[in-house]
Design a protein around this motif. Structure first.
Motif, mmCIF file in Angstrom:
data_model
loop_
_atom_site.group_PDB
_atom_site.id
_atom_site.type_symbol
_atom_site.label_atom_id
_atom_site.label_comp_id
_atom_site.label_asym_id
_atom_site.label_seq_id
_atom_site.Cartn_x
_atom_site.Cartn_y
_atom_site.Cartn_z
ATOM 1 N N GLY A 67 0.702 -1.166 0.008
ATOM 2 C CA GLY A 67 0.016 0.157 0.088
ATOM 3 C C GLY A 67 0.666 1.175 0.004
ATOM 4 N N GLU A 68 0.253 2.285 -0.731
ATOM 5 C CA GLU A 68 0.966 3.468 -0.672
ATOM 6 C C GLU A 68 1.417 4.223 0.633
ATOM 7 O OE1 GLU A 68 -2.256 6.777 -1.831
ATOM 8 O OE2 GLU A 68 -1.492 5.603 -3.431
ATOM 9 N N ASP A 69 0.513 4.078 1.549
ATOM 10 C CA ASP A 69 1.016 4.663 2.695
ATOM 11 C C ASP A 69 1.949 3.855 3.713
ATOM 12 O OD1 ASP A 69 -0.886 6.710 2.189
ATOM 13 O OD2 ASP A 69 -2.513 5.660 3.060
ATOM 14 N N HIS A 70 2.431 2.577 3.318
ATOM 15 C CA HIS A 70 3.462 1.986 3.901
ATOM 16 C C HIS A 70 4.665 2.716 3.927
ATOM 17 C CE1 HIS A 70 5.881 -1.213 5.564
ATOM 18 N NE2 HIS A 70 4.904 -1.877 5.959
ATOM 19 N N PRO A 71 5.255 2.826 5.366
ATOM 20 C CA PRO A 71 6.520 3.784 5.355
ATOM 21 C C PRO A 71 7.607 3.148 4.662
ATOM 22 C CG PRO A 71 5.801 2.570 7.776
ATOM 23 C CD PRO A 71 4.708 2.672 6.625
ATOM 24 N N LEU A 72 7.776 1.833 4.444
ATOM 25 C CA LEU A 72 8.606 1.453 3.668
ATOM 26 C C LEU A 72 8.558 1.728 1.950
ATOM 27 C CD1 LEU A 72 9.433 -1.996 5.177
ATOM 28 C CD2 LEU A 72 10.655 0.187 5.395
ATOM 29 N N VAL A 73 7.123 1.742 1.607
ATOM 30 C CA VAL A 73 6.921 1.995 0.287
ATOM 31 C C VAL A 73 7.288 3.464 -0.010
ATOM 32 C CG1 VAL A 73 4.813 2.258 -1.388
ATOM 33 C CG2 VAL A 73 5.272 0.103 -0.321
ATOM 34 N N LYS A 74 6.737 4.400 0.972
ATOM 35 C CA LYS A 74 7.079 5.816 0.905
ATOM 36 C C LYS A 74 8.504 6.109 0.751
ATOM 37 C CE LYS A 74 3.043 7.737 3.557
ATOM 38 N NZ LYS A 74 2.637 8.471 4.488
ATOM 39 N N ARG A 75 9.226 5.464 1.359
ATOM 40 C CA ARG A 75 10.780 5.655 1.361
ATOM 41 C C ARG A 75 11.300 5.273 0.017
ATOM 42 N NH1 ARG A 75 15.042 2.569 5.425
ATOM 43 N NH2 ARG A 75 16.810 2.761 4.346
ATOM 44 N N ALA A 76 10.947 4.050 -0.503
ATOM 45 C CA ALA A 76 11.242 3.560 -1.764
ATOM 46 C C ALA A 76 10.826 4.508 -2.789
ATOM 47 C CB ALA A 76 10.693 2.060 -2.196
ATOM 48 N N MET A 77 9.665 5.049 -2.778
ATOM 49 C CA MET A 77 9.065 5.950 -3.861
ATOM 50 C C MET A 77 9.750 7.358 -3.853
ATOM 51 S SD MET A 77 6.479 4.488 -5.506
ATOM 52 C CE MET A 77 5.919 6.231 -6.232
#
Length: 150
Positions: A67-77
């Motif tokens: 999900g886009e709100d996951h902190p690891l996804v936010k970091r990768a993005m």
């Protein structure tokens, strides 16, 4: 100890390996004092043929698992955005190439050691399948028109 990678993520890990080689090629170019325009031409080619398709695949098919709100996804993005800016900025070649070499390697290590592990855990916990598209290897072709790193 090598990380056990889910079969569907192995093609992305193979792409990561090629991008780590890009970091090495940039370092070799600096070490050999190669004209920066030659290195920039190669990194431009690599970005368009390998980095952009890889980032798109991750962003469209892999990151939604957490999900886009996951902190690891936010970091990768955020790292993807930063790397895209470094690759496409036409000024300050040396500074940007040096940062690409450093930040791309760091980004790959983060995805391999942290993000992919979290995605594998989520998939295992929810007993869902990874999207079929991830099982496909992105074709790799090398640009040997100017192998400045040799």
């Amino acid at each position: 100890m090598p990380l056990k990678r889910h079969k569907a993520l192995q093609p992305l890990s193979h792409n990561h390996h090629h991008s780590l080689l890009l970091c090495w090629k940039i370092r070799m170019g600096f070490r050999k004092q190669i004209d920066l325009n030659r290195i920039k031409r190669y990194t431009d080619w690599y970005f368009h043929h390998h980095i952009q398709p890889h980032f798109s695949l991750e962003e469209q098919h892999l990151f939604p698992i957490l999900g886009e709100d996951h902190p690891l996804v936010k970091r990768a993005m955020a790292q993807h955005r930063r790397l895209k800016r470094l690759f496409t900025d036409e000024y300050e070649f040396k500074r940007n190439l040096s940062r690409i070499e450093d930040e791309l390697e760091s980004h790959i290590r983060f995805e391999e050691r942290v993000l992919f592990q979290e995605i594998q855990a989520q998939v295992s916990k929810s007993q869902t399948e990874l999207p079929e598209i991830l099982h496909r290897e992105l074709p790799y072709e090398e640009n040997m028109s100017d192998p400045f790193w040799e």
